[in-house]
Every structure is written in structure tokens, then in C-alpha cells.
Design a protein around this motif. Structure first.
Motif, PDB file in Angstrom:
ATOM      1  N   GLY A 206       0.983  -1.399   0.021  1.00 49.54           N
ATOM      2  CA  GLY A 206      -0.097   0.082   0.315  1.00 49.54           C
ATOM      3  C   GLY A 206       0.613   1.237   0.410  1.00 49.54           C
ATOM      4  O   GLY A 206       0.364   2.197  -0.233  1.00 49.54           O
ATOM      5  N   ASP A 209       0.721   2.787  -4.972  1.00 49.79           N
ATOM      6  CA  ASP A 209      -0.539   2.710  -5.725  1.00 49.79           C
ATOM      7  C   ASP A 209      -0.651   1.203  -6.907  1.00 49.79           C
ATOM      8  O   ASP A 209      -0.951   1.294  -7.283  1.00 49.79           O
ATOM      9  CB  ASP A 209      -1.372   3.382  -6.120  1.00 49.79           C
ATOM     10  CG  ASP A 209      -1.519   4.430  -4.015  1.00 49.79           C
ATOM     11  OD1 ASP A 209      -2.092   4.172  -3.720  1.00 49.79           O
ATOM     12  OD2 ASP A 209      -0.547   5.725  -4.174  1.00 49.79           O
ATOM     13  N   SER A 254      -3.301  -1.137  -7.502  1.00 47.84           N
ATOM     14  CA  SER A 254      -4.453  -1.478  -6.354  1.00 47.84           C
ATOM     15  C   SER A 254      -5.691  -1.803  -6.613  1.00 47.84           C
ATOM     16  O   SER A 254      -6.287  -1.920  -5.893  1.00 47.84           O
ATOM     17  CB  SER A 254      -4.359   0.072  -5.468  1.00 47.84           C
ATOM     18  OG  SER A 254      -4.245   1.600  -6.870  1.00 47.84           O
TER      19      SER A 254
END
Ligand SMILES: O=P(O)(O)O[C@H]1[C@H](O)[C@@H](O)[C@H](O)[C@@H](O)[C@@H]1O
Ligand SMILES: [Mg+2]
Ligand SMILES: [Mg+2]
Length: 287
Positions: A206, A209, A254
Motif C-alpha cells: 500500500g 498504488d 491497487s
């Protein structure tokens, strides 16, 4: 033995962690450097030694298994991914970093059966970070679960990429114009650590992205691809088709929205597939 090994680590983790001591002890030493496909595509005796030790240790345990190793292929071994159990190994991902003592170097190992990755391990040696994922079992960093950011809005993304070893005009102008187009969207930032495997693992944490790359090899990203997927991220080809680790093109993101947006913005330059012999285009699949 690394500080991150634990009773739960399977044999392969131990193999990787043991070899990381070889990488780390050589990290500070003078290195003899050889060139491969370009003046920026380096190999050292440590790359070759770590790969040989890893392959012989695994072959000892699993004599019927097959191997795709970066330095074995560079030495002329035929590259073919079959249905057989296969270990895909990058003994040092980030060799330029290793030579320069830039502290991002990784050992990357993926294991496939029927051409499907079953697990992947990326060990960032200097950081002492063990990224790991098993199909259907989630993704972990030093034993802690990993989750991609889930970001849907490209303008709120940090995007990681690499300017690889290519130094020809077509590749360089394509790569630099891709970065320019992304920055003009705009995105929050573009980053490059110098190791495709660790770059891509940032999407699983995380901390980034998205990651995209054209020109890398299967051994650079086979392990980190399953780590991103098991962390809830998306991995696909830069043309929007299904991820194909031999195509030398990848987007990890992501979310599908961010992956699709990047696929719209970036262009690929021609390069041979890893499993394609003598394809005749400029950038060769092997050295
Ligand atoms: O360090 P190696 O294993 O050669 O892999 C790197 C590749 O050679 C470079 O072209 C890429 O830019 C890096 O991201 C790879 O990690
Ligand atoms: Mg590599
Ligand atoms: Mg390598």
C-alpha cells in the motif's frame, strides 16, 4: 541467518535467508562486474554463486523440478516454462544497486505448477524485509499481513516504475514520455528503487498504488506478482490483457480502475518475449 526467519518459514525461506548472508557479506566488498545485454545490465560473481547454490539446494530436495534462473539463462540455458514444477529465480534483483551499494537488493524466487504460480518470495536483503505469498493464502511482510491500498483515483497515486537496462533511443524515449504523461495527469509521484521485485512489492504494502515496467524479465516479477495479487492488488499486461510473466510487460495496481488508467496512458516499446528465441526485435529477451 536473518533476523526475520522464524519457525514458520518453509525450507525455501530458509534457503533464501541463508543466501542473503552471501549477498550482504559481498555488498560492502569490491566487485568484479561483467556486462550482459547493455552497459547498464550488470552481473557479478555473487549473482552467479547465489543462483548456483539456490538451484543445487532445491534440486537436491526436488530432483524432478525444473528451473528458470536469470544467470543460467544468461549463460545460454534454454528458457521454457512448462507444466512441470518450476522454480523461477533472480539471485540478485538490483545488481546495479548491489554494485553501487545502493541499499535495495533482493533475492526473488517463484514456484509454478502447470504454469500457475503457487508461491513467491522476495527478500530485500539490506532492509531485512521478507515478502511472501502463497496462492489463496494471503501476502505477508515479515509475517505481518499485507494489503494493497485499494486506491481508485489515478490522481491520488504514487506510481513506481523502472528505467531498465535498455539504452536505445526507442526504449528511452518511450519510457521517459510515459513518465512525463503520468506526471501530467497528474499523479502524486513517480518512484524507482532499482529492483523490479521490491518496486512491485510496494504495491502489496500500500506504500505505492501502482507499478509498471516494460522490458523486465520473468524472474524479476514472477514472485512479486503473486504477492501483489494475494494482497488484493491487480496484475495485468500493459495492453490490458491477462498478466503473462513471459511477455516482459506488466502493470500491478491497487485497483482495476488505476491499472486500466495506466494502460491507457503508457506505451510499450517492442521487446522479445522471454520464451521467444531469436525474435529479431531490437531489445533481446536474453543477453
Ligand atoms: O538486477 P537485475 O536482476 O538484472 O534486474 C533488474 C534489471 O536488470 C533492470 O533492467 C531493471 O530496471 C530492474 O528493475 C531489475 O530489478
Ligand atoms: Mg532482476
Ligand atoms: Mg538479477
Amino acid at each position: 541467518m536473518s533476523r526475520t526467519s522464524g519457525a514458520h518459514t518453509p525450507d525455501t525461506h530458509l534457503c533464501v535467508l541463508l543466501q542473503s548472508e552471501v549477498v550482504l557479506s559481498a555488498f560492502q566488498q569490491h566487485k568484479e562486474v561483467k556486462l550482459k545485454s547493455s552497459p547498464a545490465d550488470l552481473v557479478t560473481e555473487t549473482d552467479q554463486r547465489v543462483e548456483k547454490i539456490l538451484i543445487s539446494a532445491i534440486r537436491n530436495r526436488y530432483p524432478q523440478h525444473r528451473f528458470i534462473g536469470e544467470e543460467s539463462v544468461a549463460a545460454g540455458e534454454h528458457l521454457e516454462l512448462t507444466d512441470s514444477p518450476t522454480w523461477i529465480i533472480d539471485p540478485i534483483d538490483g545488481t546495479v544497486n548491489f554494485v553501487h551499494r545502493f541499499p535495495f537488493v533482493a533475492i526473488s524466487i517463484a514456484f509454478t505448477v502447470n504454469r500457475q504460480t503457487q508461491f513467491g518470495i522476495v527478500y530485500s536483503c539490506v532492509e531485512d524485509k521478507l515478502f511472501y505469498a502463497q496462492r489463496g493464502g494471503g501476502a505477508f511482510l515479515n509475517g505481518e499481513p499485507l494489503h494493497a491500498s485499494g486506491q481508485q483515483d489515478i490522481s491520488r497515486c504514487v506510481v513506481v516504475t523502472e528505467i531498465g537496462a535498455e539504452r536505445d533511443d526507442v526504449a528511452l524515449s518511450t519510457m521517459t514520455s510515459n513518465i512525463r504523461r503520468l506526471l501530467q495527469l497528474p499523479v502524486h509521484g513517480v518512484r524507482a528503487l532499482g529492483t523490479a521485485a521490491v518496486d512491485m512489492c510496494q504495491v502489496a504494502t500500500g506504500g505505492a498504488d501502482a507499478y509498471y515496467h516494460i522490458g523486465m524479465h520473468c524472474w524479476d516479477i514472477a514472485a512479486s506478482a503473486i504477492i501483489v495479487q494475494e494482497a488484493g492488488g491487480v496484475v495485468m499486461d500493459t495492453d490490458g490483457s491477462e498478466f503473462d510473466m513471459m511477455s516482459r510487460r506488466v502493470i500491478a495496481a491497487s485497483s482495476a480502475a488505476v491499472a486500466d488508467r495506466i494502460a491507457q496512458v503508457i506505451q510499450a516499446f517492442p521487446c522479445c518475449r522471454d520464451d521467444e528465441d531469436n525474435c529479431g526485435c531490437g531489445a533481446t529477451g536474453v543477453n
